[in-house]
Write an enzyme that holds these catalytic residues in place. Sequence first.
Site, PDB file in Angstrom:
ATOM      1  N   ASP A   1      16.238 -18.567 -56.638  1.00  0.00           N
ATOM      2  CA  ASP A   1      15.706 -18.014 -57.874  1.00  0.00           C
ATOM      3  C   ASP A   1      14.242 -18.472 -57.927  1.00  0.00           C
ATOM      4  OD1 ASP A   1      15.231 -16.866 -60.316  1.00  0.00           O
ATOM      5  OD2 ASP A   1      16.994 -17.706 -61.310  1.00  0.00           O
ATOM      6  N   TRP A   2      13.481 -17.829 -58.769  1.00  0.00           N
ATOM      7  CA  TRP A   2      12.028 -18.061 -58.756  1.00  0.00           C
ATOM      8  C   TRP A   2      11.676 -19.503 -59.154  1.00  0.00           C
ATOM      9  CZ3 TRP A   2      13.372 -14.115 -56.547  1.00  0.00           C
ATOM     10  CH2 TRP A   2      12.549 -13.068 -56.178  1.00  0.00           C
TER      11      TRP A   2
END
Length: 745
Positions: free
Chosen positions: A231-232
């Site tokens: 995920d970012w």
Amino acid sequence: MNEKVQDIIQKMTLEEKAALCSGKDFWHITGVPRLGVEPAMVSDGPHGLRKQDETADHLGVNESIKAVCFPAGCATACSFDQDLMYKMGKALGQECRAENVSVLLGPAMNIKRSPLCGRNFEYYSEDPYLAGKIASSFIQGVQSQGVGTSPKHFAANNQEYRRMSSSSNMSERTLREIYLAGFETAVKEAAPWTMMCSYNRINGVYASENPKLLTDILRKEWGFEGFVMSDWGAVNEKIEAIKAGLELEMPGPCEDSVCQVVEAVKSGALSEETLNEAVRRILEILLKEKADASNAVFDREADHHLAAEIEAECAVLMKNNGLLPLSKEQNIVYMGGFAKKPRYQGGGSSHINATRVIGAAEMAGAHTTYVKGFDVEQDELVESEIAQAVNAAKAADTAVIFAGLPDSFECEGYDRSHMRLPKCQDELIARVANVQPNTVVVLHVGSPVEMPWVNDVAAVLCMYLGGEGVGEATHALLYGEKNPCGRLAESWPLALEHNPSFLNFPGNEDGVHYAEGVFVGYRYYDKKKLPVQFAFGAGESYTTFSYQNPVVEVKEGVITAKVEVTNTGSRFGKEVVQLYVADKTGTENRPERELKGFAKLALLPGETKCAEFTLTQRDLSFYSEALGDWFAPGGEYEICFAHSSRDIRQVKIFAFETNQQLPLTLHRNTTVGALLKHPKTAAVLQPILPEQKEEGGEASKEAITAEMIRQMFINSPLRTLRGYLNYSKEQMDDLMAKLEQALKQ
Ligand code: BGC
């Protein structure tokens, strides 16, 4: 390994390999242009295409291209319709192709543990079976267009509070049965090209550097062949992450990480073989046969209509005393700003720059009047507005109140602090219902709300966050142009305090204890026999259905189940036939029943169709920590054919036979009861046990009953048999040896 991939890896420099394992920028996978591997674009997801340009930011502050906002996950799961999800995925896949996007970042499929999770509107369900099936069809639809998906957030990311560091602490059984099972279905049935690991830790270990999660379970057990992206910003320690099975760190550029990888290989801290394996997995996906994009069109008009069509199949008619559908002859007043400007999506990384949104008020046109009633953004009671609404309601035949949560109440990044609508809306509904029995409430919410007024209104239609076609869908359903056929993908508790996670949500700085175990959602409410506002799987229709002739057959471990369903009303309608399995073998600590099948049947008035299901041993199983695997105890099970989790229409019982036993750990303190339960040890023990009978006179019989003797005996540790049987030490050793021997056979 693909020869081309092998060849490219051989030609790549160490620096190129390290660079490939980090994003090129916010939305691109780096590629190896020198060797003909072009960078590839990824975009959010999940319910629309949020393609951003170079001035990217992942939380949606900068505008993305105009795109179609489909209903969010909270709504689409309520369709209980896999074909429809495939269709939606296919449309999104086409949009991606036309826009040169290689991977759509979705579906978002975390389990709704608490109604307060800020991102519940993106997620599907409290039930892993439903979430897994809906996700699988969506993935297959997108990928049918030669575009990849990234089911997220893997795993156990069930709250926004401290989402980047909190540890989701739970038993292995809970993890497997509830929080991983949906992902497992998606991986096994739909083979997603990528997976997105979550921010949080699981039992103390970050998902991004969790070898058990990313390698042992995902790849070795489930056979996942794509690559995992973070995920970012979810990578904690880059080298640990690569070793654990995370191939791609997003977003990029991450110069530090690239240097770190190069250094680690040079120093021997990371083997080049491990890096090559990560590179191979990314390349295999980047070099996948690309669908021809030259003829792909992003048909915004057609997809807008599809979004409205899908929403009409998702909305849930929660209650109807017969007032709905409305008639155009009636004098109807619409209330609340959501009638003009519906709330149709949530805030954060899934936010779509929608093409167009029409309110239900505009659709209704001259048939209705409109009063504001309350402000959709402010929770402020304006007496004059309420008074105007009350007067308008009195003068009309029917009042339709468009209520819902303001954007600020539910959003990515934080959780809700309560489960109520704004006070001004609750007050308006109560006051209007007080003067107008024909009051309908239309809800625009991403998750359940308390409904103190529910018994005083005639009907409630829940649109959830229904995408840009929600206005058209609402109109069609209110006026009976379409017949509601959505069913709730989550329980609506009467009050937040009833939710099983209530005492343990959202935890503290160290983490959150999933103390309720597998008893999430209806598994808890049913076990506790608690009343709920609306049950999992519930939803009304403008027609009625009957269930008859249930059949269950077991052949070589495969269970087939079928039931006939008839539309007994006078309108065309769709019924979601739900199949729940109940373990009646006496195994402790299992839910009352669990969803293991569903089928949506379209039925003309008077028409009958058969819903057919195939179940396997796994559908009867729980995850046994002693066995380290799924286990279905032998004995009786019930198959419940149901209209909802609380409306079971037909039940069939069948016996499941198995030779498999749970392992028994033998030691001095194993209980006599456990030894008598296991057939192999029971065969040794039973013959030497003396008969237990009540002794003594009347008075002592009252004090020491036969049941008490029996219970004390089965709960006694093996070592106590020495006194009971009057055994010498040698005799006890001999008994122990015999028991061990029996277990080995
Ligand atoms: C979200 C992801 C999303 C990513 C990119 C993250 O903050 O958790 O769901 O895909 O941003 O926008």
